[in-house]
Design an enzyme around this catalytic site. Structure first.
Site, short mmCIF file in Angstrom:
data_model
loop_
_atom_site.label_atom_id
_atom_site.label_comp_id
_atom_site.label_asym_id
_atom_site.label_seq_id
_atom_site.Cartn_x
_atom_site.Cartn_y
_atom_site.Cartn_z
N ASN A 10 -41.14 -4.94 -71.98
CA ASN A 10 -41.92 -4.59 -71.67
C ASN A 10 -43.61 -5.63 -71.65
OD1 ASN A 10 -44.02 -3.31 -71.94
ND2 ASN A 10 -43.45 -1.40 -72.86
N ARG A 90 -40.96 -3.08 -67.07
CA ARG A 90 -41.91 -2.29 -67.79
C ARG A 90 -43.14 -2.91 -66.75
NH1 ARG A 90 -45.45 0.77 -71.94
NH2 ARG A 90 -46.56 2.49 -70.95
N HIS A 179 -47.47 6.84 -67.90
CA HIS A 179 -46.66 7.65 -68.64
C HIS A 179 -45.78 8.20 -67.74
CE1 HIS A 179 -49.11 8.36 -72.85
NE2 HIS A 179 -48.77 7.21 -72.48
N LEU A 208 -47.55 13.22 -76.19
CA LEU A 208 -48.69 12.71 -77.41
C LEU A 208 -48.00 11.82 -78.11
CD1 LEU A 208 -49.11 16.33 -78.45
CD2 LEU A 208 -50.56 15.38 -76.76
N ARG A 240 -58.75 6.23 -78.14
CA ARG A 240 -59.18 6.94 -76.97
C ARG A 240 -60.08 7.82 -77.07
NH1 ARG A 240 -54.89 4.99 -73.11
NH2 ARG A 240 -53.22 4.02 -74.53
N ASP A 281 -53.98 6.96 -86.98
CA ASP A 281 -52.91 7.34 -87.23
C ASP A 281 -51.92 8.65 -87.33
OD1 ASP A 281 -49.85 5.73 -87.38
OD2 ASP A 281 -49.82 7.86 -88.14
N ALA A 282 -51.82 9.21 -86.24
CA ALA A 282 -51.76 10.88 -86.59
C ALA A 282 -50.70 11.76 -88.04
CB ALA A 282 -50.66 11.76 -85.58
N ARG A 283 -49.87 10.87 -88.48
CA ARG A 283 -49.26 10.88 -90.03
C ARG A 283 -50.66 10.95 -90.79
NH1 ARG A 283 -44.02 7.64 -88.85
NH2 ARG A 283 -46.27 6.51 -87.91
N GLY A 329 -44.52 9.75 -79.81
CA GLY A 329 -44.46 10.51 -81.02
C GLY A 329 -45.00 11.81 -81.80
N ILE A 330 -45.96 11.67 -81.88
CA ILE A 330 -46.39 13.22 -82.73
C ILE A 330 -46.09 14.18 -80.89
CG2 ILE A 330 -48.67 14.82 -82.34
CD1 ILE A 330 -50.07 12.01 -82.06
N GLU A 332 -43.04 14.53 -80.57
CA GLU A 332 -41.64 14.59 -81.11
C GLU A 332 -41.31 15.11 -82.71
OE1 GLU A 332 -39.55 10.76 -80.01
OE2 GLU A 332 -40.42 11.38 -77.88
N ASN A 333 -42.28 15.08 -83.61
CA ASN A 333 -41.91 14.67 -84.35
C ASN A 333 -43.17 15.54 -85.68
OD1 ASN A 333 -40.43 12.67 -84.76
ND2 ASN A 333 -42.21 11.28 -84.20
N GLU A 385 -38.12 5.98 -72.46
CA GLU A 385 -37.98 5.17 -71.01
C GLU A 385 -37.47 3.88 -70.93
OE1 GLU A 385 -43.03 5.50 -71.39
OE2 GLU A 385 -42.23 5.51 -73.29
P1 ADP Z 1 -47.10 4.62 -78.77
O1 ADP Z 1 -47.80 5.84 -77.75
O2 ADP Z 1 -47.46 3.70 -79.05
O3 ADP Z 1 -45.62 4.97 -77.29
P2 ADP Z 1 -45.44 6.29 -80.16
O4 ADP Z 1 -45.02 7.27 -78.90
O5 ADP Z 1 -45.05 5.65 -80.56
O6 ADP Z 1 -46.86 5.65 -79.51
O7 ADP Z 1 -46.92 7.82 -81.26
C1 ADP Z 1 -46.94 7.11 -81.99
C2 ADP Z 1 -47.63 8.31 -83.04
O8 ADP Z 1 -46.83 8.83 -83.39
C3 ADP Z 1 -49.34 8.13 -84.40
O9 ADP Z 1 -50.37 8.56 -84.09
C4 ADP Z 1 -48.00 8.39 -85.50
O10 ADP Z 1 -48.28 9.19 -86.65
C5 ADP Z 1 -47.08 9.87 -84.53
N1 ADP Z 1 -45.39 10.22 -85.77
C6 ADP Z 1 -44.76 9.23 -85.59
N2 ADP Z 1 -44.15 9.94 -86.39
C7 ADP Z 1 -44.94 11.00 -86.87
C8 ADP Z 1 -44.03 12.43 -87.82
N3 ADP Z 1 -42.70 12.18 -88.47
N4 ADP Z 1 -45.56 12.82 -88.06
C9 ADP Z 1 -46.52 12.89 -87.63
N5 ADP Z 1 -47.27 11.71 -86.25
C10 ADP Z 1 -46.19 11.46 -85.73
#
Ligand code: ADP
Length: 397
Positions: A10, A90, A179, A208, A240, A281-283, A329-330, A332-333, A385
């Protein structure tokens, strides 16, 4: 038995993500990253058997070329160079030309370059990665997997902008969507989990991550998606803006902003970062909210409200719904973000399964809510992916 490993590449404008994937199992044999290409701190790192190694990239030659060249020796040293049967790239934009994964030829590479107009940051980088890999691994067949390809099944009414048709015929301005590989993968996995035939299954897939998009999938095919002509459209994202009244652009330009400043603001200083004034960053947003940060709370509310609105409106293209799928990332977590999105979807009958929502995290899939009204579930599926790229490359071999 001989193995079928695929080197997945990629290639970004100043970076390179790579992985060697076992196409049969999806296991990562090797993962790695090259960063800061062209700068003095240019480097690449990789993880093999849990151990991380980092080296500097130096030299006047293109750093993509140097990094990919290093992979030749590295895969030999690690003892699996003979197991690699293909390289999968990719590629962000396939325009209307590429509707599925293709074997790379000189003609395909030239077409990817010709589509640079539509993806000025991504496609030239993708082509650089292809050329470097061709030189480093001349004996291996190479394949291009496009982010846009899955969405080429959208009907005309979904991809046509409500603008002069000449803008489409002259410049190709329409909805393409991105995506695609992720929406493709999670919909197939969801169908398997729900024991449905993918050709008869319908989903709203919600990816997300730093970038974010929603996709309506009818009988396994993409019928609408929230990203558009560029990946700036649709949902609010890390930096964005997503959807915005285009009149804002004219307004800012009349206030003296340059086009570059406007789009820098919309691409890099908006979304979570812009609304919170704190972080993309969502975290970081969730942590700051716990400490009472008002901007972070507003960013959380705008984000979750907008995702829910998209999910609601993506019922329209479907005649049936089996599941809303959360990934990225968001997706899934993040338990609180998913919970708030589901809270916003009460009118569609979604009731959270709290235990399910708590356990479907950190790589685990699962059902997190049910709607009796729709006879549908909401579920989490970790995306992969690279696995799709590896599988499709091997299938085409
Ligand atoms: P990309 O689009 O760059 O591939 P990712 O799919 O890895 O990004 O997603 C990144 C986002 O996921 C970030 O905003 C990050 O804070 C969020 N994220 C990852 N782990 C967690 C978690 N445990 N709780 C909340 N948000 C998370």
């Amino acid at each position: 038995m001989s193995k079928s490993f695929v080197l997945v590449i990629n290639s970004g404008s100043s970076s390179l993500k790579f992985a060697v994937i076992d196409a049969a199992t999806g296991d990562d044999v090797l993962t790695g990253l090259g960063e800061c290409f062209g700068l003095p701190e240019s480097r690449m790192s990789w993880k093999f058997n849990g151990e991380k190694t980092e080296i500097a990239i130096e030299g006047d030659d293109s750093h993509h070329k140097i990094a990919i060249g290093k992979l030749v020796g590295l895969t030999e040293e690690l003892g699996f160079s003979n197991d690699i049967v293909a390289i999968g790239h990719r590629i962000v934009h396939g325009g209307e030309k590429f509707t599925k994964t293709v074997r790379i030829t000189e003609e395909v590479t030239a077409e990817i370059e010709a589509l640079s107009d539509l993806a000025p940051l991504h496609n030239p980088a993708g082509a650089i990665g292809i050329r470097a890999a061709m030189e480093a691994f001349p004996a291996l067949p190479q394949f291009a997997v496009f982010d846009t390809a899955f969405h080429q099944t959208m009907p005309e009414k979904a991809f046509t902008g409500a603008i002069s048709n000449e803008l489409y015929t002259k410049y190709g301005i329409r909805r393409y969507g991105f995506h695609g590989t992720s929406h493709y993968y999670v919909s197939r996995e969801a169908a398997k989990m729900l024991d449905k035939n993918i050709d008869e299954a319908s989903f709203i897939s919600v990816h997300l991550g730093n970038g974010a998009s929603v996709c309506a999938i009818e009988n396994g095919k993409s019928v609408d998606t929230s990203m558009g002509f560029t990946p700036l459209a649709g949902l609010m994202m890390g930096t964005r803006s997503g959807d915005l009244d285009p009149g804002v652009i004219e307004f800012l330009i009349k206030k003296g902003w340059t086009t570059e400043q406007v789009f820098d603001a919309l691409n890099k200083k908006s979304g979570f970062l812009g609304v919170s004034g704190l972080t993309s960053d969502a975290r970081g947003i969730l942590d700051a909210m716990e400490e009472g940060h008002e901007g972070a709370k507003l960013a959380f509310e705008v984000f979750t409200y907008r995702v829910a609105k998209y999910i609601g409106s993506y019922m329209i293209p479907l005649s049936n719904l089996d599941a809303v799928i959360f990934t990225g990332g968001i997706g899934e977590n993040s338990l609180p973000i998913r919970r708030e999105i589901l809270n916003n979807l009460k009118l569609l009958g979604f009731v959270e399964d709290e235990k399910g929502n708590e356990s479907a995290r950190f790589g685990d899939s699962g059902i997190i809510a049910k709607s009796e009204m729709l006879d549908a579930v909401a579920m989490v599926i970790p995306t992969n992916e690279e696995f799709v790229i590896a599988q499709q490359s091997v299938e085409l071999l």
